[in-house]
Design a protein around this motif. Structure first.
Motif, mmCIF file in Angstrom:
data_model
loop_
_atom_site.group_PDB
_atom_site.id
_atom_site.type_symbol
_atom_site.label_atom_id
_atom_site.label_comp_id
_atom_site.label_asym_id
_atom_site.label_seq_id
_atom_site.Cartn_x
_atom_site.Cartn_y
_atom_site.Cartn_z
ATOM 1 N N ILE A 211 0.679 -5.945 -5.596
ATOM 2 C CA ILE A 211 1.741 -5.340 -4.631
ATOM 3 C C ILE A 211 1.596 -4.128 -5.239
ATOM 4 C CG2 ILE A 211 2.689 -5.254 -2.312
ATOM 5 C CD1 ILE A 211 1.732 -8.310 -2.638
ATOM 6 N N GLU A 212 2.884 -4.188 -5.920
ATOM 7 C CA GLU A 212 3.545 -2.916 -6.625
ATOM 8 C C GLU A 212 2.448 -1.902 -7.062
ATOM 9 O OE1 GLU A 212 6.458 -2.542 -6.249
ATOM 10 O OE2 GLU A 212 7.759 -4.472 -5.633
ATOM 11 N N ALA A 213 1.636 -2.188 -8.216
ATOM 12 C CA ALA A 213 0.525 -1.780 -8.670
ATOM 13 C C ALA A 213 0.014 -0.787 -7.278
ATOM 14 C CB ALA A 213 -0.499 -2.183 -8.946
ATOM 15 N N MET A 214 -0.242 -1.539 -5.908
ATOM 16 C CA MET A 214 -0.977 -0.947 -4.903
ATOM 17 C C MET A 214 0.077 0.092 -4.360
ATOM 18 S SD MET A 214 -4.426 -1.907 -4.437
ATOM 19 C CE MET A 214 -4.482 -1.919 -2.812
ATOM 20 N N VAL A 215 1.592 0.155 -4.830
ATOM 21 C CA VAL A 215 2.276 1.150 -3.733
ATOM 22 C C VAL A 215 1.679 2.453 -4.802
ATOM 23 C CG1 VAL A 215 4.845 1.786 -4.026
ATOM 24 C CG2 VAL A 215 4.043 -0.546 -3.398
ATOM 25 N N LEU A 216 1.355 2.920 -6.212
ATOM 26 C CA LEU A 216 1.413 3.312 -7.776
ATOM 27 C C LEU A 216 0.353 4.176 -6.736
ATOM 28 C CD1 LEU A 216 2.606 2.451 -10.631
ATOM 29 C CD2 LEU A 216 3.851 3.682 -9.589
ATOM 30 N N LEU A 217 -1.064 3.453 -6.670
ATOM 31 C CA LEU A 217 -2.145 3.437 -6.736
ATOM 32 C C LEU A 217 -2.417 4.282 -4.910
ATOM 33 C CD1 LEU A 217 -4.536 0.432 -6.932
ATOM 34 C CD2 LEU A 217 -3.823 2.517 -8.488
ATOM 35 N N ARG A 245 7.265 -2.233 1.252
ATOM 36 C CA ARG A 245 6.212 -0.887 0.397
ATOM 37 C C ARG A 245 6.249 -0.245 0.739
ATOM 38 N NH1 ARG A 245 9.576 0.008 -3.306
ATOM 39 N NH2 ARG A 245 7.922 0.167 -5.392
ATOM 40 N N ALA A 246 5.778 -0.383 2.235
ATOM 41 C CA ALA A 246 4.091 0.604 2.853
ATOM 42 C C ALA A 246 2.759 -0.183 2.178
ATOM 43 C CB ALA A 246 5.506 1.854 3.215
ATOM 44 N N VAL A 247 2.529 -0.323 1.790
ATOM 45 C CA VAL A 247 1.140 -1.028 1.570
ATOM 46 C C VAL A 247 0.275 -2.054 2.356
ATOM 47 C CG1 VAL A 247 1.033 0.605 -0.992
ATOM 48 C CG2 VAL A 247 1.724 -2.588 -0.330
ATOM 49 N N GLU A 248 0.641 -2.204 3.848
ATOM 50 C CA GLU A 248 0.532 -3.377 4.520
ATOM 51 C C GLU A 248 -0.746 -2.958 4.907
ATOM 52 O OE1 GLU A 248 2.917 -1.220 7.224
ATOM 53 O OE2 GLU A 248 3.365 -1.374 5.343
ATOM 54 N N ASP A 249 -1.159 -1.730 4.753
ATOM 55 C CA ASP A 249 -2.527 -1.669 5.858
ATOM 56 C C ASP A 249 -3.724 -1.375 4.131
ATOM 57 O OD1 ASP A 249 -1.019 1.383 4.176
ATOM 58 O OD2 ASP A 249 -2.236 2.720 5.033
ATOM 59 N N ARG A 250 -3.264 -1.488 2.934
ATOM 60 C CA ARG A 250 -3.849 -1.483 1.781
ATOM 61 C C ARG A 250 -3.826 -2.917 1.126
ATOM 62 N NH1 ARG A 250 -4.370 2.721 -1.695
ATOM 63 N NH2 ARG A 250 -4.782 4.499 -0.903
ATOM 64 N N VAL A 251 -3.433 -4.163 1.405
ATOM 65 C CA VAL A 251 -3.154 -5.800 1.408
ATOM 66 C C VAL A 251 -3.459 -6.742 2.700
ATOM 67 C CG1 VAL A 251 -1.852 -7.583 0.560
ATOM 68 C CG2 VAL A 251 -1.790 -5.403 0.353
ATOM 69 N N GLU A 252 -4.608 -6.882 1.998
ATOM 70 C CA GLU A 252 -5.265 -8.109 2.918
ATOM 71 C C GLU A 252 -5.351 -9.125 2.762
ATOM 72 O OE1 GLU A 252 -9.483 -7.160 4.344
ATOM 73 O OE2 GLU A 252 -8.765 -5.224 4.857
#
Length: 370
Positions: A211-217, A245-252
Motif C-alpha cells: 500500500i505504501e508503494a502504491m502511494v509512491l506510484l 494514505r489517499a490510495v483507497e481508489d487504487r487498492v481493492e
C-alpha cells in the motif's frame, strides 16, 4: 517400492486440520493424503490411516482419496485411536509439531514405528512473533527419524532453534496442481495481485508495504490497481491505511473468493507481489507462476530460495518501499519482460514443483525409512 517386512506396512498420518480450513498447510496435507493413497495402492499396502484432530466429519469431502477420521471436539478420541492405529503401522507422519506429544506416546507403545514430522515455516522457527518453542519439544524431537522441511531456510531455522543434527532433515518442497492452460496474461493489464489470509499473525506478509508503494506510484502518475485477496482481522487495518494514505481508489479488497474467482483475479493481473518476511516456502509464488505472472518477493525468508531474482521475479527488502515501487513500475511498463519472467516461473514449476514431483519426493522419503 517394495513394502517393508515386519511390524506392518501401513502408514498413519496425523494432522491438526486438512479440509476444514483454507491455507498452505491444509493444501499440503490434502496432497499428502492423495499421494499416500496412490503409493499404498500401487505397492499393495493397506491404505493410509488418516486422523485429523480439528476437522469435523462434515468437512471431509465424499471424494477424499483415503479413509479419513475427523474428530472435531473429541480430542481424547483422537489420541486414543491414534495410539491404537500406530501399533499396526510402520511409519507415522505428523502434520504439525503440536502433535509431537501424541507421537511420542505412540513411539513408546510401538517402538519400531518411524516418526516423520513435516515442517512448513514459522511454527518451528522459535520466533515469539509467531510461535514460541515449547520447553519439551527439543527433547521430544530427538525421537524423530526424519524431519521433512519444505525449504532449506526452514530446516536451518529449526535445526538451530532445536539443536538437532542436520542429517535428520530432508528437503521436501511444496507443490501445485498441473498447469493445464495456455499462459497468456492480458497485455494491457495494470493489476497487481496479492493473496493472503490476513490473520493478525500475517503482518509479516507486509501487505502494508504494498500500500505504501502504491502511494509512491500515485505520486509518480503510474496508473495501476492493487487487488488484495483474503479475509481476516488485518483487512480493516489495511483498508484504513489505504484511506489514510489517499490510495483507497487504487487498492481493492476482494475478500475471500472462490477458486474460480481467484483464477479470474490471476487472469486479470500482470504481476504478483508479496514482500513477505515470514514465508517458510512461498507456495503463493508457485501459484502465480502457474498463471504466467512474474513475482516480487522479500529477501528475508524462504521465498528468495524459490524465486531467482531477475529471472522469474524480483526479490526486494521487505520494508524497502522505494525498491518495491521501482520493481512494480518496471514490470508494469515492460509487459514483454513481465511475460518472459512469468514464463520462466511457469517452466520452473513444470520441472520442480508439480504433483508428480511431490509424489516422487514422498516415495523417496518412505524408501529411506524402509
Amino acid at each position: 517400492m517394495k513394502p517393508a517386512t515386519g511390524h506392518g506396512t501401513g502408514v498413519l498420518f496425523l494432522a491438526l486440520d486438512t479440509y476444514g480450513r483454507i491455507g498452505g498447510i491444509q493444501r499440503f496435507n490434502q496432497r499428502l493424503v492423495a499421494a499416500l493413497a496412490a503409493i499404498s495402492d500401487e505397492n499393495g499396502w493397506s491404505g493410509p490411516i488418516v486422523h485429523v484432530m480439528r476437522d469435523r466429519p462434515a468437512d471431509i469431502p465424499n471424494i477424499a482419496p483415503a479413509a479419513i477420521t475427523a474428530f472435531g471436539p473429541r480430542r481424547l478420541g483422537f489420541v486414543l485411536r491414534s495410539i491404537a492405529a500406530a501399533r499396526r503401522c510402520r511409519i507415522l507422519f505428523l502434520g504439525h509439531i503440536n502433535l509431537l506429544p501424541v507421537a511420542l506416546v505412540c513411539k513408546l507403545l510401538a517402538p519400531r514405528i518411524r516418526l516423520v514430522l513435516f515442517v512448513h515455516g514459522d511454527e518451528v522457527w522459535n520466533d515469539p512473533a509467531y510461535r514460541r518453542m515449547r520447553f519439551y519439544e527439543p527433547a521430544m524431537a530427538r525421537a524423530l527419524s526424519r524431519i521433512a522441511a519444505v525449504s532449506a531456510f526452514t530446516a536451518k531455522r529449526m535445526q538451530h532453534a532445536f539443536g538437532l543434527p542436520g542429517e535428520r532433515f530432508r528437503i521436501f518442497p511444496n507443490a501445485v496442481d498441473d498447469i493445464d492452460r495456455r499462459l497468456d496474461p492480458k497485455k494491457g493489464s495494470r493489476n497487481i495481485l496479492t493473496v493472503a489470509r490476513l490473520d493478525l499473525h500475517d503482518r509479516g506478509k507486509n501487505i502494508d508495504a504494498l500500500i505504501e508503494a502504491m502511494v509512491l506510484l500515485k505520486r509518480r502518475n503510474v496508473e495501476c490497481t492493487l487487488q488484495v485477496v483474503g479475509e481476516g482481522p488485518l483487512k480493516g487495518e489495511l483498508a484504513s491505511l489505504a484511506r489514510e494514505r489517499a490510495v483507497e481508489d487504487r487498492v481493492e479488497f476482494l475478500g475471500r473468493i472462490s477458486d474460480a474467482e481467484l483464477a479470474e483475479a490471476y487472469a486479470r493481473a500482470c504481476l504478483f507481489a508479496m514482500p513477505s518476511s515470514k514465508e517458510g516456502f512461498g507456495i503463493v509464488f508457485l501459484e502465480a507462476w502457474r498463471h504466467g505472472l512474474p513475482v516480487i518477493c522479500g529477501t528475508g525468508d524462504a521465498a528468495a530460495e524459490i524465486v531467482t531474482d531477475g529471472i522469474d521475479g524480483f526479490a526486494v527488502g521487505p520494508r524497502d518501499i522505494e525498491a518495491l515501487a521501482a520493481k512494480m513500475t518496471l514490470l508494469l511498463d515492460d509487459p514483454d519482460r513481465a511475460f518472459a519472467m512469468g514464463e520462466a516461473g511457469a517452466e520452473k514449476v513444470r520441472t520442480r514443483y508439480l504433483l508428480r514431483h511431490f509424489r516422487e519426493n514422498l516415495e523417496e522419503l518412505i524408501g529411506g525409512l524402509a
